[in-house]
Design a protein around this motif. Structure first.
Motif, PDB file in Angstrom:
ATOM      1  N   TRP A   1       2.645   3.513  -5.259  1.00  0.00           N
ATOM      2  CA  TRP A   1       1.915   2.719  -4.274  1.00  0.00           C
ATOM      3  C   TRP A   1       2.335   3.060  -2.850  1.00  0.00           C
ATOM      4  N   ALA A   2       3.587   3.460  -2.675  1.00  0.00           N
ATOM      5  CA  ALA A   2       4.084   3.693  -1.313  1.00  0.00           C
ATOM      6  C   ALA A   2       3.577   5.004  -0.717  1.00  0.00           C
ATOM      7  N   SER A   3       2.939   5.816  -1.550  1.00  0.00           N
ATOM      8  CA  SER A   3       2.513   7.132  -1.064  1.00  0.00           C
ATOM      9  C   SER A   3       1.060   7.116  -0.610  1.00  0.00           C
ATOM     10  N   THR A   4       0.703   8.051   0.283  1.00  0.00           N
ATOM     11  CA  THR A   4      -0.705   8.196   0.645  1.00  0.00           C
ATOM     12  C   THR A   4      -1.403   9.196  -0.275  1.00  0.00           C
TER      13      THR A   4
ATOM     14  N   GLY B   1      -1.257   3.933   3.170  1.00  0.00           N
ATOM     15  CA  GLY B   1      -1.258   3.906   1.711  1.00  0.00           C
ATOM     16  C   GLY B   1      -1.513   2.512   1.154  1.00  0.00           C
ATOM     17  N   LEU B   2      -1.830   2.473  -0.136  1.00  0.00           N
ATOM     18  CA  LEU B   2      -2.225   1.223  -0.772  1.00  0.00           C
ATOM     19  C   LEU B   2      -1.071   0.233  -0.871  1.00  0.00           C
ATOM     20  N   GLY B   3       0.148   0.751  -1.088  1.00  0.00           N
ATOM     21  CA  GLY B   3       1.287  -0.139  -1.279  1.00  0.00           C
ATOM     22  C   GLY B   3       1.563  -0.997  -0.061  1.00  0.00           C
TER      23      GLY B   3
END
Lengths: 251, 385
Positions: free
Chosen positions: A109-112, B41-43
């Motif tokens: 989730w932390a990545s683009t 990003g989604l997170g």
């Protein structure tokens, strides 16, 4: 004929040393550091349940749900058993995560440019005839690597040899149509967080029952709609005809 | 042919009303939120997680697809069942559907983890996947919609003679459109067939595709009523009230059918077994059924309600609200029976969703004024006997 490989995990023998996770991280170039649950950087992890340690990882099912639901076929079931992931195909829809009956796949989730992360059964090591890194590292043999059939045989032998010490069930043998990771436990599996309501039918069959009807819908629907158009169109024609010939035409 | 009014500063600023101001704010906020989503990003920008990989955006997609069902239901009614009296609402319905589908696709691409690969399903196939089937159906149906939409645009620029050839295929297109719609409306339900142990028994059913299809007919027709009533303000009535009342009857029958199918199935599966009346899921289920199905059904049984503008409007809005509840309950609430965390969207998720909805309203508003949506069609399109 390619022998299918599997893992046998005997929870009664696990001492919680975490060597499996360390070896896995090294093999897969994941950041070091102990993790207590599956994550984008931990393909396997020990969950503590009282005094017991339950090692979780991808079950590498025989009829994998993730393989079935991925719209771009990014998951593949290899002949030796591993279910592998091709990030080049992935569009990031996360249906695999939604669908997996064991809730295994994790997301970056932390990545683009996020990838789905899960155990890949050391597919490249298997191709070289080596066991998985975790099995090789396990000091007590709680995790054992081998041919599927012989591991199942051994599991049953262990249960019969130790009826007081092991529950009479091999988790992962029949669940969702059979997997490649088998568990033996000293206590009932429900107490250790396992989902025992999964049944033995592969999940993809549920979807197949719906998708297989698509050609029917197209054919029957097409004929029905065209027929309705034709019949109701005729009424319009008749009405126009009677409008022009109020005495009624022939017949 | 109506001449376009000359643009003056007075005319331009006269159009700045409260709703348009709000819409602009939502669109701008949504744009900023979308930029944040792609940059961070989604997170960082959503409350999605490994336990809740799908959230508000997928729920919005479910909702949007159902509302856009107004397109295929009216096209089928008018052009296949030959209920020609509803012809005036066909073009607004097609416009709604077209905008709706484009927005659904846009939200989907924003939700994807690797949106630049959005084209992959075109060349990487997995016919076993419901999501693959949905993707293709939506692509094909949006194409059909654009072909149904093209003549409207062509008329605006007086090019209708050039697209007259499209009319030869228009019946096959329309039949194809209805079939494609049937397939993907039901397939949105099929998406959840694969999680029988996780989706709460109030919502999980082997009949999910059937239930999703029946309810989309109700929501599609309710959307037609709401659109017609809203668009008839400040204009001559688009449809005679008797016709809307008649639609109300159809909706009532569809709602009754849905309730019977759903309850029969739930009883057969013992879904009510061990149910607690005041639990989270029971309340969600009760609200959805009451507001979306039982109360509107009861209302629409009465001639007095069907003939009253307010009655129809209320009943239709309730059906749409219940439809939204059903889709959200299936996508989110029903999965929250997990022992782990529950899900609520982040501010940025909400802003993007509101922004997209505002774009939809704005697009409809602009296009309905600019394109010949409400004017009678030119004589060139006389239907052949």
């Amino acid at each position: 004929m390619v022998q299918k490989k599997a893992l046998l995990i005997d929870i009664s023998q696990c001492i919680g040393c975490n060597a499996c996770q360390e070896a896995c991280k090294t093999e897969n170039h994941l950041p070091p550091g102990e993790e207590k649950a599956l994550s984008p950087t931990a393909y396997t992890a020990l969950e503590a349940h009282g005094e017991r340690y339950v090692r979780r990882l991808c079950q590498h099912c025989d009829t994998p749900t993730c393989v079935s639901v991925c719209p771009v076929a990014a998951f593949t079931k290899q002949p030796e058993g591993p279910v592998t992931y091709d990030v080049a195909k992935c569009i990031g829809c996360r249906y695999c995560m939604q669908a997996c009956p064991f809730q295994v796949p994790r997301y970056e989730w932390a990545s683009t440019q996020p990838r789905v992360q899960k155990c890949i059964f050391c597919a490249s090591r298997l191709k070289r005839g080596l066991p998985t890194a975790c099995a090789e590292a396990c000091p007590t043999g709680a995790t054992k690597f081998g041919d599927r059939e012989s591991l199942l045989q051994e599991a049953m032998e262990r249960i019969f040899a130790n009826p007081a010490g092991l529950v009479r069930k091999i988790y992962g043998r029949d669940e969702v149509g059979g997997t490649s990771v088998f568990y033996l436990s000293p206590v009932p599996f429900e107490e250790l967080g396992f989902n025992t309501r999964l049944g033995s039918a592969p999940m993809p069959l549920l979807t197949m029952s719906a998708l297989s009807k698509v050609p029917n819908v197209v054919a029957v629907g097409g004929v029905m709609l065209a027929g309705i158009w034709w019949i109701t169109h005729r009424r319009g024609e008749v009405a126009r005809h009677e409008g022009r010939h109020p005495d009624g035409g022939e017949w | 042919m109506v001449k376009a009014p000359r643009i003056t500063l007075q005319r331009a600023t006269a159009h700045i009303t409260l709703w348009r101001g709000i819409a602009c704010i939502f669109i701008l906020a949504g744009l900023v939120a979308a930029i944040a989503r792609f940059k961070l990003g989604l997170g960082a920008t959503t409350h999605l997680s490994d336990q809740f990989p799908w959230g508000l955006w997928i729920g919005f997609d479910f909702l949007g697809i159902g509302l856009a069902a107004s397109g295929f239901t009216i096209v089928a009614a008018v052009h296949i069942f030959h209920a020609k009296e509803y012809e005036p609402i066909v073009r607004p319905a097609i416009l709604t559907a077209f905008i709706g589908y484009l927005l659904v696709v846009l939200v989907l691409v924003i939700d994807l983890g690797r949106p630049l690969n959005f084209w992959h399903p075109l060349v990487m196939w997995n016919p076993h996947s419901v999501m693959f089937e949905i993707t293709w159906c939506v692509i094909l149906y949006t194409t059909v919609l654009s072909l149904e939409f093209a003549p409207i645009v062509a008329e605006k620029f007086r090019l209708h003679a050039h697209v007259a050839w499209l009319h030869t295929f228009s019946l096959p297109f329309m039949i194809l459109g209805v079939i494609l719609s049937t397939l993907h409306q039901s397939s949105f339900g099929s998406l959840y067939l694969i999680v029988p142990t996780r989706l709460h028994p109030f919502w999980y059913s082997p009949l999910l595709p059937v239930l999703f299809f029946i309810s989309c007919l109700a929501s599609g027709l309710s959307m037609v009523i709401v659109e017609t009533l809203v668009l008839s303000r400040g204009r001559h009535a688009i449809l005679h009230p008797r016709l809307l009342a008649h639609l109300g009857k159809f909706i009532a029958v569809i709602l009754a059918l849905y309730l019977v199918v759903r309850f029969q199935d739930m009883v057969a599966r013992h879904a009510f077994h061990g149910m607690k009346l005041l639990s989270y899921h029971s309340l969600a289920f009760g609200a959805e059924l009451l507001i979306g199905f039982v109360i509107p059904l009861a209302m629409l049984l009465f001639e007095r309600v069907r003939s009253s503008r307010r009655g129809l409007y209320t009943a239709s809005l309730m059906v749409l609200a219940g439809f939204a509840a059903n889709r959200m309950n299936t996508a989110i609430t029903g999965l929250e029976s997990w022992p782990s965390q529950t899900y609520f969207p982040s501010i940025l998720e909400i802003l993007i969703t509101l922004g997209i909805a505002a774009i939809g309203f704005a697009a409809f508003s602009v296009l309905a004024n600019v394109l010949p949506i409400f004017e009678p069609k030119p004589i060139v399109h006389q239907e052949e006997a």
